[in-house]
Design an enzyme around this catalytic site. Structure first.
Site, PDB file in Angstrom:
ATOM      1  N   CYS A 135      -3.310   1.716  -3.661  1.00 12.81           N
ATOM      2  CA  CYS A 135      -1.929   2.143  -3.402  1.00 12.81           C
ATOM      3  C   CYS A 135      -1.083   0.966  -2.967  1.00 12.81           C
ATOM      4  CB  CYS A 135      -1.922   3.173  -2.292  1.00 12.81           C
ATOM      5  SG  CYS A 135      -2.951   4.550  -2.733  1.00 12.81           S
ATOM      6  N   TYR A 161     -10.624  10.713 -12.365  1.00 10.07           N
ATOM      7  CA  TYR A 161     -10.868  10.316 -10.983  1.00 10.07           C
ATOM      8  C   TYR A 161     -11.617  11.409 -10.222  1.00 10.07           C
ATOM      9  CZ  TYR A 161      -9.172   8.763  -6.274  1.00 10.07           C
ATOM     10  OH  TYR A 161      -9.054   8.361  -4.973  1.00 10.07           O
ATOM     11  N   ASP A 176     -15.491   4.040   2.434  1.00 11.20           N
ATOM     12  CA  ASP A 176     -15.336   3.379   1.135  1.00 11.20           C
ATOM     13  C   ASP A 176     -14.560   2.070   1.339  1.00 11.20           C
ATOM     14  OD1 ASP A 176     -14.942   2.897  -1.650  1.00 11.20           O
ATOM     15  OD2 ASP A 176     -13.042   3.989  -1.560  1.00 11.20           O
ATOM     16  N   ASP A 209       1.598 -27.936  18.204  1.00  8.58           N
ATOM     17  CA  ASP A 209       1.029 -26.882  19.058  1.00  8.58           C
ATOM     18  C   ASP A 209       0.265 -27.549  20.187  1.00  8.58           C
ATOM     19  OD1 ASP A 209      -0.639 -24.671  20.121  1.00  8.58           O
ATOM     20  OD2 ASP A 209       0.197 -23.588  18.403  1.00  8.58           O
ATOM     21  N   HIS A 255      -2.949 -16.879  18.586  1.00  7.89           N
ATOM     22  CA  HIS A 255      -3.713 -15.820  19.251  1.00  7.89           C
ATOM     23  C   HIS A 255      -4.919 -15.364  18.434  1.00  7.89           C
ATOM     24  CE1 HIS A 255      -1.273 -13.219  16.619  1.00  7.89           C
ATOM     25  NE2 HIS A 255      -2.111 -12.244  16.879  1.00  7.89           N
ATOM     26  N   GLU A 259      -5.532   5.652 -13.160  1.00 10.22           N
ATOM     27  CA  GLU A 259      -6.480   6.516 -12.447  1.00 10.22           C
ATOM     28  C   GLU A 259      -5.872   7.917 -12.375  1.00 10.22           C
ATOM     29  OE1 GLU A 259      -6.980   6.149  -8.150  1.00 10.22           O
ATOM     30  OE2 GLU A 259      -9.137   6.028  -8.436  1.00 10.22           O
ATOM     31  N   TYR A 302      -3.717   5.714  -7.520  1.00 14.57           N
ATOM     32  CA  TYR A 302      -3.970   7.063  -8.017  1.00 14.57           C
ATOM     33  C   TYR A 302      -2.701   7.567  -8.691  1.00 14.57           C
ATOM     34  CZ  TYR A 302      -1.862   8.903  -3.617  1.00 14.57           C
ATOM     35  OH  TYR A 302      -1.033   9.208  -2.558  1.00 14.57           O
ATOM     36  N   HIS A 324     -13.203  10.180  -3.671  1.00 13.92           N
ATOM     37  CA  HIS A 324     -12.390  10.618  -2.530  1.00 13.92           C
ATOM     38  C   HIS A 324     -12.213  12.134  -2.483  1.00 13.92           C
ATOM     39  CE1 HIS A 324     -11.076   6.331  -2.999  1.00 13.92           C
ATOM     40  NE2 HIS A 324     -11.430   6.373  -1.744  1.00 13.92           N
ATOM     41  N   CYS A 380      -8.743  -6.283   7.488  1.00 18.57           N
ATOM     42  CA  CYS A 380      -8.067  -5.612   8.610  1.00 18.57           C
ATOM     43  C   CYS A 380      -7.532  -4.239   8.228  1.00 18.57           C
ATOM     44  CB  CYS A 380      -6.922  -6.478   9.115  1.00 18.57           C
ATOM     45  SG  CYS A 380      -5.669  -6.824   7.846  1.00 18.57           S
TER      46      CYS A 380
END
Ligand code: ADP
Ligand code: SF4
Length: 732
Positions: free
Chosen positions: A33, A172, A270, A422, A430, A106, A63, A175, A351
């Site tokens: 997506c 498909y 997944d 720096d 960070h 899909e 999808y 899911h 992430c």
């Protein structure tokens, strides 16, 4: 460029026949997506087109709904409902074909997981139940007429897809969407010829594949995405039981198997975040398929490195490597492998911030690593190409965290002379501390990519330099530095006085200068010893509170969390929440929710229930809160308090410079700008975006503020396609 790849990667570049088509290599961008759907054709075409340019052999839509009965609003899917969608998606397939790649669609029918909030249709499904994923959504249980009709939707959508230029049509069944719902006893409770035995449960999918193959099989490769194990044990599909049987039964009907695991309610199993899963984590399930199929088998698993990709193919576990996130993070991944430029790969950090935006619904996808993701069309950004410098201005960037290092990288790519200063020895800001939190090691790839690139760029342009590990720059230092333009990227800090999003004030008695009160920086920097009983005060909805709870509990502390905002709530969007909560449960972390803190005294804190002020609201005159007095105050003991209450910009340097702007001219400074957390605390992806944007727009009249982007909006009075016949097309 001639190939310089090591021979061990040759296997990734072997063409493969898929039905009537040939895929030029083994790199498949799996459906993912982006928020473009069919209504933002420019975004869709440019985002996928850039990947075709970067060497992916096949590239899919997200999808793609086959009919208004499968409408995921508030989230954005593609749609292939009518001629308008055909025309809009053709923009995408044309872009993909320009670079010799195949385009895939899909085909999605969500059944009970499609809330149909826009279309107000009612989805149909194998059996009637409330969705385990979507709020208040039930499907209508299909009779045999309904089954024929929905199968025809697939056929019509496949024909429209072929007309839109798609080379691969994917039925498909991942899911927990319709075909696999029929197969899975968890969703299919029928007692007719479509329920009960394996053959009956497989019937809907098999028939649908037959019909789609008959309709378009000569022109398009037929793929099927199959969640081969629902991870529910005997309650669902298990790979070595119904999974393999279905592969054997339907093998002649497909050209490509697209294999994954899990469902939609916990689809982080997944799209596994790096916090919990390494690359290739689905192989233990996927590897069975090639032993039972004569067709091409592909699968995802956040494959980030060429070594692993080649190994998986060489081991006979998959034929084709399918990637969503690695293709977002680096659209040029295949080309970089082809050219032997492995150290230029911008590796996905896992992430799942890209996913979080889709889960929220609506906004375009973003990426922590690749600031150009989602900006290809509307801002015209290319991940690998940069407009050459328009002046010989020199630029000082202060702060080498995500925002400053990205600004410096892009400015150097453009050919500017840049000094990146720096006070730390290492770039990364960070991230250097964050990447030491449990499971977050791969987040350090963000820093590593920029470190490698900056080193190369500085060697290419010897007037640029990395000035690391010196004194923190003061306003006097910056004014006297000799740069034409200055970008301040000095980051943010965790509040040491308890200032928080609930009261917007400090909490009386909290002071991170005390030995028993600690901010995240103090804990991760190792400057505070914590006692046995640790209480975390949490009013930040993302990862820091849960990560510290895990870290400290694993070190043997007794951890209690006082939470006023929903502990780790944003992690539901990144799909990290379910396993994070399991982990905290394992470690006996005690989370006291809906609770906040009124004051702190030596060794004890006073809390209150945030809903304890009565449900009735009435005017009681000035100075009186129009609710009842909260009588839920309680005292709790602690040895150490951890303060995850909120962040503040480290903007002192910027504000002082701005106050002294009269001195800019005499120091030949054209402008001083501020980006990233120093402008306002934000997630790493947005800080990186800030740095990228200002580097692209540094010659604008006011680089501090973004220039307008292209909007793909319907304009009142413009022709709407396809006029008139629109509604009829939905009917069989
Ligand atoms: P962002 O996420 O916005 O990029 P970070 O907090 O990750 O911000 O990084 C900010 C960086 O700025 C840190 O590495 C810090 O050492 C550095 N820094 C802050 N103030 C100064 C200063 N006055 N001089 C040099 N470096 C600074
Ligand atoms: Fe990878 Fe994160 Fe980018 Fe998603 S947002 S592609 S997980 S780096």
């Amino acid at each position: 460029m001639a190939s310089k790849r090591p021979a061990k990667y040759d296997i990734l570049f072997e063409p493969i026949q898929v039905g009537p088509k040939v895929m030029k290599n083994r790199f498949h961008q799996s459906p993912h997506c982006i928020g473009a759907g069919s209504d933002k054709p420019g975004f869709q075409a440019a985002h996928r087109g850039v990947k075709a340019e970067g060497g992916w052999g096949a590239i899919n839509t997200e999808y793609c709904s086959i009919h208004p009965e499968s409408d995921d609003t508030h989230r954005v899917s593609a749609r292939i409902w009518d001629e308008g969608d055909v025309r809009n998606l053709r923009a995408m397939t044309d872009e993909i074909h320009k670079h010799g790649a195949l385009a895939g669609v899909e085909m999605w029918y969500g059944s009970s997981h499609a809330p149909c909030m826009e279309t107000r249709c009612t989805p149909r499904g194998a059996s009637q139940y409330a969705s385990e994923f979507e709020t208040l959504t039930y499907c209508h249980e299909m009779d045999h007429d309904d089954i024929r009709q929905v199968q025809q939707y697939y056929v019509d959508a496949a024909l429209r897809s072929r007309d839109a230029g798609f080379d691969i049509v994917n039925v498909y069944g991942g899911h927990a969407y319709l075909p696999v719902q029929f197969l899975s006893p968890y969703h299919n409770k029928r007692t007719d010829s479509y329920g009960g035995s394996f053959e009956n449960r497989a019937r809907f999918w098999v028939e649908t594949l037959e019909q789609v193959k008959n309709a378009v099989g000569n022109d398009c490769a037929v793929a099927s995405r199959f969640a081969i194990d629902s991870l529910y044990g005997t309650a669902g599909v298990e790979v070595e039981v119904d999974g393999i049987k279905f592969i054997q039964l339907a093998d002649d009907l497909v050209d490509i198997w697209d294999i994954k695991i899990g469902d939609i309610a916990e689809w982080g199993e997944d799209a596994g975040p790096s916090r919990f899963y390494r690359q290739g984590h689905q192989i233990p399930w996927q590897k069975f398929v090639k032993q039972h199929s004569k067709k091409a088998v592909l699968g995802v698993g956040r494959f980030t490195d060429a070594e692993k990709m080649a190994e998986v193919i060489r081991n006979g576990e998959l034929d084709i490597i399918s990637c969503a996130r690695p293709s977002i993070s680096d659209p040029f991944l295949p080309q970089k492998i082809e050219e032997g430029r492995i150290d230029d790969v911008r590796t996905c950090i896992g992430c799942n911030v890209c996913i979080s935006r889709w889960e929220i619904g609506g906004p375009p996808m973003i990426c922590t690593q690749n600031a150009t993701a989602g900006e290809e069309y509307r801002r015209g950004w290319h991940p690998e190409k940069f407009e050459p410098a328009k002046s010989d201005d020199t630029i000082l960037v202060v702060g080498a965290g995500p925002s400053g290092s990205e600004a410096a990288r892009v400015l150097m790519e453009r050919g500017y002379v840049v000094h990146l200063a720096d006070s730390s020895e290492k770039i990364g800001g960070h991230i250097n501390a964050v990447a030491t939190l449990p499971g977050l090691g791969e987040w350090g790839y963000h820093r590593d990519y920029r470190e490698v690139q900056l080193d190369k760029l500085v060697k290419r342009n010897r007037d640029s330099q990395l000035a690391l590990g010196g004194q923190a720059l003061s306003a006097d230092d910056v004014l006297a530095y000799g740069a034409d333009k200055v970008i301040i990227a000095t980051g943010s800090f965790w509040n040491g006085d308890g200032t928080n999003s609930l009261t917007h004030d400090p909490i009386p008695g909290i002071d991170s200068a005390r030995p028993d009160h600690a901010t995240p920086e103090q804990i991760l920097g190792g400057t505070k010893e914590l006692g046995k009983k640790v209480t975390i005060l949490n009013s930040d909805p993302y990862f820091m509170g849960p990560s510290l709870a895990e870290l400290l509990a694993a070190r043997g502390h007794e951890v209690t969390v006082i939470d006023g905002v929903g502990f780790g709530n944003y992690m539901h969007f990144t799909l990290e929440a379910p396993n994070m909560h399991r982990r905290l449960h394992e470690l006996h972390v005690n989370v006291i929710g809906d609770t906040w803190v009124s004051k702190v005294e030596d060794g004890r804190i006073q809390t209150y229930n945030i809903w304890g002020d009565g449900s009735r609201r009435e005017y009681r005159g000035p100075g009186v809160i129009p609710r009842e007095e909260n009588r839920t105050y309680e005292w709790h003991d602690y040895d150490s308090l951890v303060l995850v209450t909120g962040r503040s910009s480290h903007d002192g340097l910027f504000r002082e410079l701005k106050a002294r702007r009269d001195e800019f001219a005499k120091n030949d400074i054209k402008g001083v700008y501020v980006i990233g957390d120093a402008w306002a605390p934000k997630i790493m992806a947005d800080a990186t975006f800030d740095g990228h944007r200002i580097a692209r727009e540094i010659e604008e009249a006011n680089p501090q503020l973004p220039i307008a982007y292209k909007r793909e909006a319907s304009v009142w009075g413009a022709a709407y396609l396809p006029d008139g016949e629109f509604r009829q097309e939905w009917r069989v």
